[in-house]
Design an enzyme around this catalytic site. Structure first.
Site, mmCIF file in Angstrom:
data_model
loop_
_atom_site.group_PDB
_atom_site.id
_atom_site.type_symbol
_atom_site.label_atom_id
_atom_site.label_comp_id
_atom_site.label_asym_id
_atom_site.label_seq_id
_atom_site.Cartn_x
_atom_site.Cartn_y
_atom_site.Cartn_z
ATOM 1 N N GLU A 188 45.081 11.317 42.180
ATOM 2 C CA GLU A 188 45.380 11.036 43.588
ATOM 3 C C GLU A 188 44.112 10.519 44.235
ATOM 4 O O GLU A 188 43.028 10.579 43.634
ATOM 5 C CB GLU A 188 45.884 12.296 44.308
ATOM 6 C CG GLU A 188 47.355 12.571 44.057
ATOM 7 C CD GLU A 188 47.880 13.761 44.830
ATOM 8 O OE1 GLU A 188 47.114 14.412 45.563
ATOM 9 O OE2 GLU A 188 49.078 14.049 44.685
ATOM 10 N N HIS B 19 48.349 11.565 57.065
ATOM 11 C CA HIS B 19 48.723 11.026 55.749
ATOM 12 C C HIS B 19 49.106 9.566 55.927
ATOM 13 O O HIS B 19 49.825 9.223 56.863
ATOM 14 C CB HIS B 19 49.891 11.826 55.170
ATOM 15 C CG HIS B 19 50.082 11.625 53.707
ATOM 16 N ND1 HIS B 19 50.550 10.436 53.185
ATOM 17 C CD2 HIS B 19 49.853 12.435 52.644
ATOM 18 C CE1 HIS B 19 50.606 10.540 51.863
ATOM 19 N NE2 HIS B 19 50.189 11.748 51.515
ATOM 20 N N ARG C 133 40.353 16.784 54.014
ATOM 21 C CA ARG C 133 40.738 17.498 52.794
ATOM 22 C C ARG C 133 41.001 16.545 51.634
ATOM 23 O O ARG C 133 41.668 15.520 51.789
ATOM 24 C CB ARG C 133 42.017 18.302 53.067
ATOM 25 C CG ARG C 133 42.562 19.028 51.855
ATOM 26 C CD ARG C 133 43.792 19.821 52.228
ATOM 27 N NE ARG C 133 44.837 18.946 52.705
ATOM 28 C CZ ARG C 133 45.866 18.531 51.970
ATOM 29 N NH1 ARG C 133 46.002 18.929 50.722
ATOM 30 N NH2 ARG C 133 46.781 17.754 52.491
ATOM 31 N N ARG D 207 41.948 9.444 52.352
ATOM 32 C CA ARG D 207 43.118 9.338 53.233
ATOM 33 C C ARG D 207 42.828 8.790 54.619
ATOM 34 O O ARG D 207 43.595 8.007 55.163
ATOM 35 C CB ARG D 207 43.652 10.745 53.442
ATOM 36 C CG ARG D 207 44.944 10.928 52.798
ATOM 37 C CD ARG D 207 45.395 12.321 52.874
ATOM 38 N NE ARG D 207 46.056 12.551 51.612
ATOM 39 C CZ ARG D 207 46.656 13.655 51.286
ATOM 40 N NH1 ARG D 207 46.647 14.667 52.112
ATOM 41 N NH2 ARG D 207 47.251 13.772 50.141
ATOM 42 N N HIS E 48 49.466 15.326 59.144
ATOM 43 C CA HIS E 48 49.844 15.946 57.871
ATOM 44 C C HIS E 48 49.221 17.326 57.653
ATOM 45 O O HIS E 48 49.889 18.240 57.189
ATOM 46 C CB HIS E 48 49.412 15.001 56.752
ATOM 47 C CG HIS E 48 49.779 15.462 55.377
ATOM 48 N ND1 HIS E 48 51.090 15.668 55.001
ATOM 49 C CD2 HIS E 48 49.014 15.733 54.281
ATOM 50 C CE1 HIS E 48 51.117 16.055 53.742
ATOM 51 N NE2 HIS E 48 49.876 16.118 53.282
HETATM 52 P P1 FAD Z 1 53.209 27.386 55.052
HETATM 53 O O1 FAD Z 1 53.668 27.151 53.680
HETATM 54 O O2 FAD Z 1 53.437 26.304 56.041
HETATM 55 O O3 FAD Z 1 53.910 28.712 55.568
HETATM 56 C C1 FAD Z 1 53.768 29.145 56.907
HETATM 57 C C2 FAD Z 1 54.602 30.384 57.111
HETATM 58 O O4 FAD Z 1 54.297 30.961 58.373
HETATM 59 C C3 FAD Z 1 56.105 30.126 57.139
HETATM 60 O O5 FAD Z 1 56.714 31.171 56.412
HETATM 61 C C4 FAD Z 1 56.465 30.229 58.621
HETATM 62 O O6 FAD Z 1 57.778 30.633 58.879
HETATM 63 C C5 FAD Z 1 55.484 31.296 59.068
HETATM 64 N N1 FAD Z 1 55.204 31.309 60.511
HETATM 65 C C6 FAD Z 1 54.647 30.333 61.273
HETATM 66 N N2 FAD Z 1 54.559 30.742 62.557
HETATM 67 C C7 FAD Z 1 55.066 31.998 62.608
HETATM 68 C C8 FAD Z 1 55.275 32.939 63.645
HETATM 69 N N3 FAD Z 1 54.957 32.715 64.942
HETATM 70 N N4 FAD Z 1 55.833 34.144 63.331
HETATM 71 C C9 FAD Z 1 56.199 34.423 62.058
HETATM 72 N N5 FAD Z 1 56.038 33.556 61.033
HETATM 73 C C10 FAD Z 1 55.475 32.367 61.310
HETATM 74 N N6 FAD Z 1 49.187 20.314 49.671
HETATM 75 C C11 FAD Z 1 48.821 20.229 48.373
HETATM 76 O O7 FAD Z 1 47.851 20.877 47.957
HETATM 77 N N7 FAD Z 1 49.526 19.428 47.527
HETATM 78 C C12 FAD Z 1 50.597 18.693 47.917
HETATM 79 O O8 FAD Z 1 51.205 18.001 47.120
HETATM 80 C C13 FAD Z 1 50.981 18.768 49.283
HETATM 81 N N8 FAD Z 1 52.043 18.049 49.731
HETATM 82 C C14 FAD Z 1 52.470 18.239 51.014
HETATM 83 C C15 FAD Z 1 53.639 17.604 51.435
HETATM 84 C C16 FAD Z 1 54.151 17.838 52.688
HETATM 85 C C17 FAD Z 1 55.410 17.141 53.127
HETATM 86 C C18 FAD Z 1 53.462 18.710 53.577
HETATM 87 C C19 FAD Z 1 54.000 18.987 54.949
HETATM 88 C C20 FAD Z 1 52.287 19.334 53.169
HETATM 89 C C21 FAD Z 1 51.790 19.112 51.895
HETATM 90 N N9 FAD Z 1 50.630 19.736 51.442
HETATM 91 C C22 FAD Z 1 50.257 19.626 50.133
HETATM 92 C C23 FAD Z 1 49.946 20.722 52.281
HETATM 93 C C24 FAD Z 1 50.386 22.134 51.866
HETATM 94 O O9 FAD Z 1 51.748 22.108 51.537
HETATM 95 C C25 FAD Z 1 50.160 23.146 52.967
HETATM 96 O O10 FAD Z 1 48.877 23.038 53.492
HETATM 97 C C26 FAD Z 1 50.333 24.569 52.412
HETATM 98 O O11 FAD Z 1 51.559 24.689 51.740
HETATM 99 C C27 FAD Z 1 50.257 25.569 53.552
HETATM 100 O O12 FAD Z 1 50.610 26.828 53.060
HETATM 101 P P2 FAD Z 1 50.556 28.077 54.017
HETATM 102 O O13 FAD Z 1 50.946 29.244 53.196
HETATM 103 O O14 FAD Z 1 49.274 28.111 54.738
HETATM 104 O O15 FAD Z 1 51.674 27.762 55.144
HETATM 105 C C1 SIN Z 2 51.013 14.048 48.759
HETATM 106 O O1 SIN Z 2 51.787 14.313 47.854
HETATM 107 O O2 SIN Z 2 50.642 12.917 49.069
HETATM 108 C C2 SIN Z 2 50.475 15.172 49.561
HETATM 109 C C3 SIN Z 2 49.347 15.770 48.850
HETATM 110 C C4 SIN Z 2 48.527 16.600 49.759
HETATM 111 O O3 SIN Z 2 48.709 16.570 50.969
HETATM 112 O O4 SIN Z 2 47.650 17.294 49.253
#
Ligand code: FAD
Ligand code: SIN
Length: 518
Positions: A108, A223, A365, A269, A330
């Site tokens: 990537e 993104h 990032r 990015r 993103h």
């Molecule tokens: P999340 O997985 O977002 O979980 C947040 C949690 O908090 C949820 O359960 C939600 O309900 C809860 N929550 C929020 N507010 C409250 C509240 N007030 N009260 C109670 N619960 C609450 N990263 C990579 O490394 N590789 C990838 O390929 C990649 N692709 C991506 C593609 C997309 C479309 C997106 C949007 C992001 C991508 N990212 C990727 C980034 C990565 O997915 C996220 O940064 C990561 O998953 C965040 O994880 P997290 O556990 O911090 O939060």
């Molecule tokens: C992507 O698949 O382009 C998202 C990867 C990332 O946000 O880390």
């Protein structure tokens, strides 16, 4: 309850697993357990596990992408502990794609080695969420509480000892020895975003109200390639597509990235997003195209099955026609400041995942580092919270139900939400300047009164949090008079004075205090 974990994405679930041997753990989430960015992550998870890779190369790629603002120690922890966390995940049942018996690694942007593991082609996040949820469900000391919105933290004598939750209109106080905030990001603050609806920055607003220090709030990653098609929802087209050879073209069919950066489509990015914006301005268009038509159709369908089928639902066959795309908000590099163990500036409060700012991502990032961060720092925060909780002991206090007087509401929350999202996209987006930021600040200040109100409704509470976090991003972006990583000021295109300092913000009275720290 012994431990409260707020959020059930990669960071919250991994933290809960670590806490489980130390007492009763409650994982709360404002929607269904799987609804969060983790579930939608496509490209994969970066880890130095292939034969051609080394931990120190992953370290230097991450630091380079972070554009001088990564905290080296934090990156070291990420890349050194990452391989063990991934091997552990595989032992719990994660099925990453393979070539024969060997794990398949892809490339990537800004990675100098093929080091991205992926699952079911482009459904890596869903696989990680599935495995972690299955593991959590198998542990009897962990309970789950979905559709429970965290309103605020309970802080007594400077120590965080629980949170107020709203569920079905009722407010409940949950007391715990320690709290882990894992609420994810804030993409929904911007009109164009890849993030799911839950990503409204709640955790950052909640922590700010409780008095925690937030850091690097000006660094929002955009993104480059989100679907731009009037009849379709916003949808990410993974960077891995460019890793596999997809080309960006302007509306006249011209390939343009090589005139912006030597790494062309695989430049960092922020560079690609700004190049796309320049090209859109130059050609007076609202999008550019991502072209995969020169790649083998069968390969595309196998490698990106989810993206292929989603686009086909909207009559776009990515194997036959270039896909209209434009950038979108993103990922949040900044957030609640933590040390290397997830400890925030408030005793008893830990944070992990996208809500936290460990300094791992600096100003930008490196792709696919956040799932790894969730695993590594989720586990660390879990360990640290367990040690803290064992020393602190159980919470026994009477928490009176918070007084609530329904506020007089003479505003249309949905209209303000939509205006806020447009405002941030247009004025605090990919290219900013003092004028755009000051305009945003003036508009936001008219809504401050809403961010000070108390509500018992999820949409209103989200709006309140979005307004608070929008203000913090705007203030930090105004303060940083220079361009670094994802923060680009057209009025200060160079790095500016003291650019290596981080900007900290914390609540003070009804306002805030902002500092620069090295
Ligand atoms: P999340 O997985 O977002 O979980 C947040 C949690 O908090 C949820 O359960 C939600 O309900 C809860 N929550 C929020 N507010 C409250 C509240 N007030 N009260 C109670 N619960 C609450 N990263 C990579 O490394 N590789 C990838 O390929 C990649 N692709 C991506 C593609 C997309 C479309 C997106 C949007 C992001 C991508 N990212 C990727 C980034 C990565 O997915 C996220 O940064 C990561 O998953 C965040 O994880 P997290 O556990 O911090 O939060
Ligand atoms: C992507 O698949 O382009 C998202 C990867 C990332 O946000 O880390």
């Amino acid at each position: 309850m012994d431990y409260l974990v707020i959020g059930s994405g990669v960071a919250g679930l991994r933290a809960a697993i670590e806490l489980a041997p130390h007492g009763r753990v409650l994982v709360v989430t404002k929607d269904k357990p799987t609804e969060g960015s983790t579930e939608y992550a496509q490209g994969g998870v970066a880890v130095a596990l292939s034969d051609e890779d080394e931990v120190h190369i992953h370290l230097s790629d991450t630091i380079k992408a972070g554009d001088g603002l990564c905290k080296r120690e934090a990156v070291k922890v990420l890349v050194e502990e990452g391989p063990a966390r991934i091997v552990e995940l595989i032992s719990w049942g994660a099925e990453f794609d393979r070539e024969g018996m060997r794990l398949a690694f892809t490339l990537e942007a800004a990675h100098s080695r093929k080091r991205i593991l992926h699952a079911h082609g482009d459904a890596t996040g869903r696989e990680i969420e599935r495995v972690l949820l299955k593991k959590v469900r198998s542990i009897n000391t962990i309970s789950r509480y979905p559709f429970a919105f965290t309103l605020d933290l309970i802080v007594e004598d400077g120590r965080c000892c629980g949170a107020f939750l709203l569920r079905e209109g009722e407010v409940t106080a949950i007391l715990s020895r320690a709290v882990i905030l894992a609420t994810g990001g804030l993409g929904q603050l911007f009109a164009r975003t890849t993030n799911p609806p839950v990503a409204t920055g709640d955790g950052m607003a909640i922590a700010f109200r409780a008095g925690a220090v937030l850091e690097d709030m000006e660094f929002v990653q955009f993104h480059p390639t989100s679907l731009y098609y009037p009849s379709a929802p916003q949808f990410l087209l993974s960077e891995a597509m460019r890793g596999e050879g997809a080309i960006l073209r302007n509306i006249h069919g011209g390939q343009f990235m090589s005139s912006y950066h030597p790494m062309a489509e695989l430049a960092p990015r922020d560079v690609v997003s700004r190049a796309i914006i320049s090209e859109m301005v130059r050609t007076k268009s609202k999008n550019v195209f991502l072209d995969l038509t020169h790649l083998d159709g069968r390969f595309i369908k196998n490698r990106f099955p989810r993206i292929y089928s989603t686009c086909l639902q909207y009559d776009i066959d990515i194997t036959e026609e270039p896909v209209p795309v434009s950038p979108a908000a993103h990922y949040m590099m900044g957030g609640v400041w933590t040390d290397l163990n997830g400890q925030t500036s408030i005793d008893g409060l830990f944070a992990a995942g996208e809500v936290a700012c460990t300094g791992v991502h600096g100003a930008n990032r490196l792709a696919s580092n956040s799932l790894l961060e969730g695993l590594v720092y989720g586990a660390r925060a879990g360990q640290a919270a367990a040690s803290y909780g064992e020393a602190a002991g159980p919470q026994k206090m009477d928490i009176p139900e918070p007084e609530y007087k329904r506020p007089k509401r003479d505003f249309d929350p949905e209209k303000i939400r939509s205006s806020l999202r447009k405002l941030l996209w247009e004025r605090v987006g990919i290219i900013r300047c003092a004028r755009s930021l000051t305009e945003a600040k003036t508009r936001l200040s008219k809504w401050t009164v809403i961010s000070e109100m108390d509500f018992r409704d999820r949409r209103l509470l989200e709006l309140k949090n979005m307004l608070t976090v929008a203000m913090l991003i705007t203030e930090a972006a105004l303060r940083r008079e220079g361009s670094v990583g994802a923060h680009y000021r057209s009025d200060f295109p160079a790095r500016g004075k003291n650019w290596q300092r981080h900007i900290n913000i914390r609540k003070e009275g009804s306002g805030f205090r902002m500092n620069s720290a090295s």
